[in-house]
Design a protein around this motif. Structure first.
Motif, PDB file in Angstrom:
ATOM      1  N   GLU A 179       0.839  -1.211   0.000  1.00 17.73           N
ATOM      2  CA  GLU A 179       0.000   0.000   0.000  1.00 17.73           C
ATOM      3  C   GLU A 179       0.872   1.259   0.000  1.00 17.73           C
ATOM      4  N   ASN A 226       1.131   4.039  -2.997  1.00 17.67           N
ATOM      5  CA  ASN A 226       0.922   5.464  -2.714  1.00 17.67           C
ATOM      6  C   ASN A 226       2.071   6.308  -3.247  1.00 17.67           C
ATOM      7  N   HIS A 241       0.787   8.911  -5.913  1.00 13.93           N
ATOM      8  CA  HIS A 241       0.626  10.256  -5.327  1.00 13.93           C
ATOM      9  C   HIS A 241       1.930  11.060  -5.294  1.00 13.93           C
ATOM     10  N   GLY A 292      -5.898   2.786   1.583  1.00 12.00           N
ATOM     11  CA  GLY A 292      -4.495   2.383   1.702  1.00 12.00           C
ATOM     12  C   GLY A 292      -3.886   2.687   3.064  1.00 12.00           C
TER      13      GLY A 292
HETATM   14 MG   LIG Z   1      -3.382   4.354  -1.327  1.00 10.81          MG
END
Ligand SMILES: [Mg+2]
Ligand SMILES: Nc1ncnc2c1ncn2[C@@H]1O[C@H](COP(=O)(O)OP(=O)(O)OP(=O)(O)O)[C@@H](O)[C@H]1O
Lengths: 112, 141
Positions: B45, B49, B53, B107
């Motif tokens: 996770e 991310n 992101h 997440g």
């Molecule tokens: Mg996530």
């Protein structure tokens, strides 16, 4: 039931992992959002999804799942097939949509 | 054992290389299956991310007999409101990320759920560092 039983119930085509069809499975999960799949560890061994990319295989790998079923006849790429083969995960596709596919398996005794 | 991974930000398909490798190593080292799964999911996770992101980052993993520690570090945009980000269902992921199966806002809550400790060090415009610890034998700690 076995993965082979699932194949018959869903009229599915095995894309890869033919040698693993006798594996016993008891629990399944259906989702197109991978973090939703990762949120509930319950020894699920089967993942039904309408999503087709390599992260589906990664998610199944993290969850120790043994079989992925692509619904709505979605076709996995060579890259996805190779990744699944390397991880020892069976790939199948069915023309059924998510709801009927899950319903049929639930009625046959698979749990969530 | 210490492991270092570069997590490329431009190749979505490779997200999961680091957590997958850690998972296989933990298996070979004979860690209990639920410990392996918790550590693998938490790192995965975090890895995802960083890719969706933050444009990628690094993963530094330390495996000890009683614990697995993962430091996931990126130079991305940072998280303005960590409390919000920790809520189930809260996500800033745009539609193109949701189409890839991510952006449920689960997440970070998953990382907290599966780890024994989680520390988030983040600064807007600078980046984010997650320090995740999974104990190998939590019942006895
Ligand atoms: Mg996530
Ligand atoms: N490394 C990071 N850098 C910058 N922002 C981040 C980072 N990790 C998380 N965030 C922010 O926190 C929010 C919540 O993260 P979380 O992982 O819980 O959900 P998500 O990634 O949006 O969706 P999911 O994980 O369910 O696919 C993200 O939408 C994003 O705004």
């Amino acid at each position: 039931m076995t993965i082979n039983d699932i194949k018959n119930l869903l009229n599915a085509t095995v894309v890869s992992g033919h040698q693993l069809l006798d594996t016993e499975v008891h629990n399944a999960c259906g989702s197109d959002m991978m973090s939703d799949v990762l949120a509930f560890v319950k020894d699920q061994s089967v993942l039904l999804t309408g999503l087709v990319n390599s992260q589906v295989v990664r998610t199944a790998e993290m969850m120790d799942m043994v079989c992925i079923i692509f619904v709505r006849g979605k076709e996995p790429s060579e890259e996805i097939i190779n990744l699944a083969a390397d991880r020892g995960i069976v790939l199948m596709k069915t023309s059924l949509r998510m709801f009927p596919a899950c319903g049929i398996l639930y009625q046959a005794g698979l749990r969530g | 054992m210490k492991l270092h991974y570069e997590v490329p930000g431009d190749d979505f398909t490779r997200a999961g290389d680091a957590s997958g490798d850690v998972k296989r190593r933990l298996k070979r080292l004979g860690f209990p299956p639920d410990v392996i799964r918790r550590a693998a999911i938490a790192i995965y996770e975090g890895e995802i991310n960083m890719v969706i992101h933050a444009g990628g980052g690094t993963a530094d993993i330390e495996i000890m007999p009683d614990r697995i520690t993962a430091v996931l570090s990126d130079n991305g945009p940072g998280i303005p409101d960590v409390e919000k980000a920790m809520q189930e269902g809260w996500s800033t992921a745009p539609d193109n990320i949701r189409a890839l199966g991510f952006g449920a806002g689960m997440g970070l809550p998953n990382i907290r759920k599966y780890s024994d400790s989680l520390n988030i060090d983040t600064a807007v415009g600078k980046g984010t560092t997650l320090t995740i610890t999974v104990l190998a034998n939590p019942a006895q700690q």
